[in-house]
Scaffold this motif. Structure first.
Motif, PDB file in Angstrom:
ATOM      1  N   THR A 152       1.472  44.212   8.142  1.00 52.30           N
ATOM      2  CA  THR A 152       2.245  44.858   7.416  1.00 52.30           C
ATOM      3  C   THR A 152       1.918  46.296   7.199  1.00 52.30           C
ATOM      4  O   THR A 152       2.737  46.838   6.595  1.00 52.30           O
ATOM      5  N   THR A 153       1.050  46.770   7.951  1.00 49.11           N
ATOM      6  CA  THR A 153       0.709  48.149   7.900  1.00 49.11           C
ATOM      7  C   THR A 153       1.570  49.114   8.287  1.00 49.11           C
ATOM      8  O   THR A 153       1.831  50.221   7.974  1.00 49.11           O
ATOM      9  N   ASP A 154       2.631  48.682   9.159  1.00 47.19           N
ATOM     10  CA  ASP A 154       3.457  49.304   9.685  1.00 47.19           C
ATOM     11  C   ASP A 154       4.902  49.781   8.982  1.00 47.19           C
ATOM     12  O   ASP A 154       5.862  50.301   9.370  1.00 47.19           O
ATOM     13  N   ASN A 155       4.895  48.363   8.023  1.00 45.76           N
ATOM     14  CA  ASN A 155       6.109  48.368   7.260  1.00 45.76           C
ATOM     15  C   ASN A 155       6.401  49.591   6.339  1.00 45.76           C
ATOM     16  O   ASN A 155       5.620  50.102   5.704  1.00 45.76           O
ATOM     17  N   SER A 156       7.823  49.961   6.256  1.00 48.96           N
ATOM     18  CA  SER A 156       8.129  50.951   5.191  1.00 48.96           C
ATOM     19  C   SER A 156       7.859  50.507   3.799  1.00 48.96           C
ATOM     20  O   SER A 156       7.831  49.412   3.492  1.00 48.96           O
TER      21      SER A 156
END
Length: 170
Positions: free
Chosen positions: A98-102
């Protein structure tokens, strides 16, 4: 006026019809003016990076649930034409990334607006307004929307309303 978005469209569309629809939601929001309606065909739309979100312009309404041929919002089939605003920019949440999630899926800064026919999901790593952050005094109707799997560390995992008035969920 109406601005059309369909992820199956050929690049280079101007949004003036379903045939010439934008293939990208951000492109449609960039040209939208007060009182415009953005009609969005079924598919998944992501903001792009963890520091980005969809910015709904002043007075612009957003409608999802279209197949890509309708001439009226009454013709939509929301159950079969799911329109997803997805913070999972790399589509890797199922593997635990989830580190790429907005941090916020959509931000609204003003006007009389309607957000109708969307699944809003996947915001992570932010502090407020995961699914939707609304700032200032606004008149907004949320209809036929589902907020799912949005996470924040402080306030408003699904919706954060900051000084908003006359906001209705249906």
């Amino acid at each position: 006026k109406r601005i059309y978005v369909n992820p199956s469209s050929f690049p280079g569309g101007d949004g003036s019809s379903w045939i010439l629809a934008f293939d990208d939601l951000d492109a449609a929001l960039d040209v939208a003016q007060p009182f415009d309606e953005v009609w969005v065909a079924a598919g998944t739309y992501s903001p792009g990076s963890s520091f980005e979100q969809f910015e709904l312009p002043f007075g612009v309404s957003l409608f999802g649930g279209f197949a890509g041929h309708e001439s009226s919002t009454d013709q939509r089939d929301l159950a079969n034409n799911v329109t997803v605003l997805d913070a999972d920019n790399l589509q890797d949440d199922s593997t635990g990334g989830t580190t790429d999630n907005s941090r916020t899926v959509m931000q609204i800064l003003g006007g009389r607006q309607r957000i109708d026919g969307f699944l809003v999901r996947g915001a992570a790593n932010g502090s407020i307004g995961g699914g939707l952050a609304v700032y200032g005094r606004r008149e907004i109707v949320f209809a036929n929307c589902t907020f799912l799997e949005n996470d924040t560390s402080h306030r408003g995992g699904a919706i954060y309303l900051n000084f908003s008035t006359n906001s209705f969920l249906t």
